[in-house]
Design an enzyme around this catalytic site. Structure first.
Site, PDB file in Angstrom:
ATOM      1  N   ASN A  62      13.979   5.877 -15.581  1.00  0.00           N
ATOM      2  CA  ASN A  62      13.808   5.651 -14.097  1.00  0.00           C
ATOM      3  C   ASN A  62      14.727   6.734 -13.652  1.00  0.00           C
ATOM      4  O   ASN A  62      15.016   7.191 -12.534  1.00  0.00           O
ATOM      5  CB  ASN A  62      13.890   4.234 -13.476  1.00  0.00           C
ATOM      6  CG  ASN A  62      12.863   3.487 -13.900  1.00  0.00           C
ATOM      7  OD1 ASN A  62      11.937   4.650 -13.628  1.00  0.00           O
ATOM      8  ND2 ASN A  62      12.896   2.477 -13.786  1.00  0.00           N
ATOM      9  N   ARG A 407      -4.075  10.544  -8.864  1.00  0.00           N
ATOM     10  CA  ARG A 407      -3.574  10.462 -10.611  1.00  0.00           C
ATOM     11  C   ARG A 407      -4.617   9.760 -11.180  1.00  0.00           C
ATOM     12  O   ARG A 407      -5.351   8.811 -10.924  1.00  0.00           O
ATOM     13  CB  ARG A 407      -2.349   9.506 -10.570  1.00  0.00           C
ATOM     14  CG  ARG A 407      -1.219  10.398 -10.371  1.00  0.00           C
ATOM     15  CD  ARG A 407       0.593   9.138 -10.841  1.00  0.00           C
ATOM     16  NE  ARG A 407       1.223   9.143  -9.472  1.00  0.00           N
ATOM     17  CZ  ARG A 407       1.767  10.451  -9.605  1.00  0.00           C
ATOM     18  NH1 ARG A 407       2.420  11.262 -10.461  1.00  0.00           N
ATOM     19  NH2 ARG A 407       3.317  10.569  -8.679  1.00  0.00           N
ATOM     20  N   HIS A 467      -2.422  10.598  -0.427  1.00  0.00           N
ATOM     21  CA  HIS A 467      -2.696  10.151  -0.895  1.00  0.00           C
ATOM     22  C   HIS A 467      -3.027   8.541  -1.534  1.00  0.00           C
ATOM     23  O   HIS A 467      -3.462   7.718  -1.876  1.00  0.00           O
ATOM     24  CB  HIS A 467      -1.118   9.595  -0.563  1.00  0.00           C
ATOM     25  CG  HIS A 467      -0.298   8.327  -1.581  1.00  0.00           C
ATOM     26  ND1 HIS A 467      -0.440   7.732  -1.337  1.00  0.00           N
ATOM     27  CD2 HIS A 467       0.329   8.812  -3.036  1.00  0.00           C
ATOM     28  CE1 HIS A 467       0.784   6.468  -2.626  1.00  0.00           C
ATOM     29  NE2 HIS A 467       0.373   7.577  -3.630  1.00  0.00           N
ATOM     30  N   ARG A 596       9.536  -3.904  -3.451  1.00  0.00           N
ATOM     31  CA  ARG A 596      10.271  -4.474  -5.110  1.00  0.00           C
ATOM     32  C   ARG A 596      11.078  -3.358  -5.582  1.00  0.00           C
ATOM     33  O   ARG A 596      12.112  -3.233  -5.968  1.00  0.00           O
ATOM     34  CB  ARG A 596       8.994  -3.115  -5.869  1.00  0.00           C
ATOM     35  CG  ARG A 596       8.971  -3.241  -7.275  1.00  0.00           C
ATOM     36  CD  ARG A 596       8.163  -2.350  -7.871  1.00  0.00           C
ATOM     37  NE  ARG A 596       7.146  -1.639  -7.715  1.00  0.00           N
ATOM     38  CZ  ARG A 596       7.495  -0.388  -7.426  1.00  0.00           C
ATOM     39  NH1 ARG A 596       8.364  -0.253  -8.676  1.00  0.00           N
ATOM     40  NH2 ARG A 596       6.281   0.812  -7.046  1.00  0.00           N
TER      41      ARG A 596
END
Length: 717
Positions: A62, A407, A467, A596
């Site tokens: 990250n 993806r 997306h 999150r």
């Protein structure tokens, strides 16, 4: 049971804090706070030890992305002295300075966690990282042979002189700077050399039984090279050898308005990604200052970009250890995903392996027509989605298949199903997003495969990433044309569906199908699509649709009616949505947010957001749902799932979809499993404070409640 009957833990009294906090939390600072929460998992002794090591690796990965994407973008922005960040409107240069301080603190904590917490705990479990000063003669002999046979043939040391300039150093690769005395074979006194280490070499080597007495003894590649580096410079004396790694700007810069072929332009840009401008230098903390200064000068970096580390410069590569250690007792208990049987209605035996049933595709579509099917990943397997697409590819009554691909991963069964459909004469359209960050290469390969199979491939809309997650199957049934649609909150990726939490809906709802058809027409023909019946779509109606519903709850509160908003997402940063939530809070709406990662909204501030709570769930699975619930007092509650977070990029700069959950059973399942259970979580939840920090949610005497563990248990039965 209606959603209002589900027992929720109401938010505690807001903390009294000063009102002089800035209205918004800086987006990048919030991102670093998220990574602190991930790192905290590595320090949590309630989590299996090797899983804690994985969390350390995730936090390292990250941080890499933070530097090469987010900080790199800010550094570009800071070149303009008048540039301000969004949404907090701070000078970009001052934000960079603040972030640098926080990032240094996190990196220091990462290495403290490795050296002082994890390595000692692993040693107690007989998983050892054997350092050079503890090598026995047995170790030395085997490692010397390993260097000669496996490392030396692929290492290319570069002595620095006018004919051997400083080499191009690839992004995030392991390198060594070596100081030398003496002369080489040509009588030259170089003084310095660089040893790049190919990515193909493992960074962690497990010692075999003939080389050590332990079952799980590991050696860092850097240790082996340090011990044997003099063999790369015969006739010279190595006086120092120090590892370093440079992180570069990996943002792609393509003027889509000026290119004729996006795929060709992207291919050209990808070749240079590994050599973007340097943004961070990691170097061993025992490296002499004059060599550090030399590297900083070579990479055109100042000292704020320097990170001196006590350990391997790439912690992420430690993620190989859990797989090599063969200690299942130190990892999460294995979990087998359940496969929803598309050909049977739910019952006590609903979770059967559908591949054992050889029913016709007609029956499959009939079952979908009878009732919407909701899949909750990763607890439900992704296999039914593949089965749905595979059946459509072979069904003689299916006329067309349309799909968005963001993806997919390598060797994707989704791609194979689309290829088969095209080969079977179906009209197949794939909207492939070539610009999915770090998946560009794979998406180019998949797009080429599909084109070769006869699939009509388009790359979305100039200036807007596609997306949305949609599959549309167009089927002739007698004299009618029917739509069967899959919509989801996550990618069509067979790997991430094993550890990302997402909802997927398979439905024959005609309104959803008609709307999906209009959106596909828009993406392929670029025609104007208006008046969608039930779907919300960015960049057109999604943001306004969400704000309209937030404002409706606020009006209900002003009228003295019950008003509640519950929303779960990955990130919240869009200024218009945040302002609407602030106004709703001031009107008295009870707002419970589960975010999150990034959250620029500041909760619990008197007079601004005292009716808003924000929690973040960090657990075994990555929380990826996007769920939006509006109580709608006096009317029917509304519940949406979406591919979009409440982020500016999602609501303004992408093509996204937001779909209503219309079936009562699916509604209850999404509400309970996606919202209510997470609001009760008191073991994996962190609570955002008004000052932008997070504190673990305390059980306060209540029984421990972990949403993910309970969902695993529920689906296991």
């Amino acid at each position: 049971m209606s959603p209002s009957e589900v027992t929720l833990h109401e938010p505690e009294n807001p903390i009294e804090m000063p009102t002089e906090f800035p209205r918004y939390i800086n987006r990048e600072k919030s991102l670093l706070e998220f990574n602190r929460r991930v790192l905290a998992q590595a320090q949590n002794d309630q989590i299996p030890l090797l899983e804690r090591l994985k969390y350390l690796c995730i936090s390292s990965s990250n941080m890499d992305e933070f530097f090469e994407v987010r900080l790199a973008s800010l550094l570009e922005l800071a070149k303009d002295p008048n540039a301000l960040t969004f949404p907090d409107e701070l000078p970009a240069s001052s934000v960079v300075e603040c972030l640098s301080e926080t990032a240094h603190s996190i990196v220091e904590e990462q290495y403290h966690t490795l050296n002082n917490i994890l390595i000692p705990a692993l040693e107690k479990e007989n998983i050892r990282f054997v350092r050079r000063n503890h090598w026995t003669e047995q170790h030395k002999e085997w490692l010397s042979n390993y260097f000669e046979q496996a490392l030396q043939p692929v290492l290319s040391a570069v002595g620095l002189d006018p004919s051997h300039p400083f080499p191009k150093v690839l992004n995030k690769t392991l390198n060594f700077i070596v100081s030398l005395e003496g002369k080489d074979a040509f009588g030259r006194s170089n003084g310095l050399a660089i040893v790049p280490v190919p990515r193909s070499l493992p960074r962690i080597i497990k010692l075999p039984t003939e080389a050590t007495d332990g079952e799980n003894d590991f050696v860092f590649l850097s240790s082996i090279l340090h011990a044997n580096v003099s063999r790369l410079f015969p006739g010279m004396t190595v006086t120092g050898c120090y590892q370093f790694r440079v992180t570069r700007n990996t943002n792609l810069f393509i003027d889509e308005e000026e290119v004729d072929d996006l795929m060709s332009a992207l291919r050209g840009e990808l070749t240079g990604r590994q050599y973007g401008g340097a943004v961070r230098l990691e170097v061993a903390d025992n490296c002499p200052q004059h060599m550090i200064d030399y590297l900083l000068d070579r990479f055109k970096l100042d000292k704020t970009a320097l990170y001196e580390v006590n350990g391997p410069v790439n912690l992420h590569r430690l993620d190989a250890v859990p797989g090599m250690a063969n200690r299942a007792d130190l990892q999460f208990s294995p979990y087998t995903q359940k496969t929803y049987n598309l050909k049977e209605r739910p019952s006590k035996n609903a979770f059967k392996i559908f591949t054992r049933h050889k029913e016709t595709s007609d029956n499959l579509f009939e079952k979908i027509k009878q009732k919407d099917i909701l899949l909750h990943h990763p607890y439900d397997s992704f296999s039914p989605v593949i089965e749905f697409l595979t059946k459509a590819a072979t069904d003689p009554n299916v006329l067309a298949i349309r799909m968005t691909l963001y993806r997919t991963g390598e060797d994707s069964l989704i791609i194979k199903a689309l290829e088969r459909a095209a080969q079977n004469g179906k009209e197949v359209t794939a909207v492939v997003e070539l610009r999915a960050r770090f998946d560009e290469d794979n998406n180019i390969l998949q797009a080429t495969r599909l084109q070769d199979a006869g699939v009509h491939v388009v790359y979305g809309v100039v200036g807007y990433k596609t997306h949305a997650k949609m599959i549309l199957v167009v089927r002739r049934e007698g004299d009618l044309i029917r739509y069967y649609t899959h919509m989801g909150t996550g990618n069509y990726h067979h790997i991430t569906t094993r550890f990302y939490s997402d909802f997927g809906l398979i439905t024959a709802n005609p309104a959803i199908g008609r709307d999906a058809s209009k959106i596909f027409q828009q993406l392929t023909s670029l025609g104007d699509t208006k008046n969608l019946e039930v779907l919300l779509q960015s960049p057109f109606t999604l943001k306004s649709g969400m704000i309209e519903r937030i404002n409706r709850e606020a009006e209900h509160a002003r009228q003295g009616k019950s008003a509640k908003i519950i929303a779960k997402m990955n990130g919240l940063e869009e200024q218009g949505v945040i302002d609407a939530l602030y106004e709703a809070s001031q009107a008295g709406v009870n707002i419970q947010l589960i975010v999150r990662g990034i959250c620029s909204l500041r909760p619990g501030v008197p007079g601004l957001s005292e009716n808003i709570t924000v929690t973040s769930i960090i657990g075994r699975f990555l929380e990826h749902h996007r769920i939006y619930y509006f109580e709608n007092s006096g009317g029917k509650p509304e519940l949406f799932c979406s591919s979009a977070d409440w982020m500016r990029r999602n609501l303004i700069a992408r093509v996204e979809t937001c779909f209503p959950i219309l079936d009562d059973d699916c509604f209850q399942q999404v509400y309970t499993e996606g919202l209510a259970m997470y609001l009760q979580d008191n073991t994996g939840a962190w609570v955002l404070q008004p000052d932008g920090s997070y504190l673990p949610k305390e059980p306060n005497g209540a029984e421990a409640y972990n949403a993910q563990s309970l969902l695993i248990e529920k689906y296991s039965h």
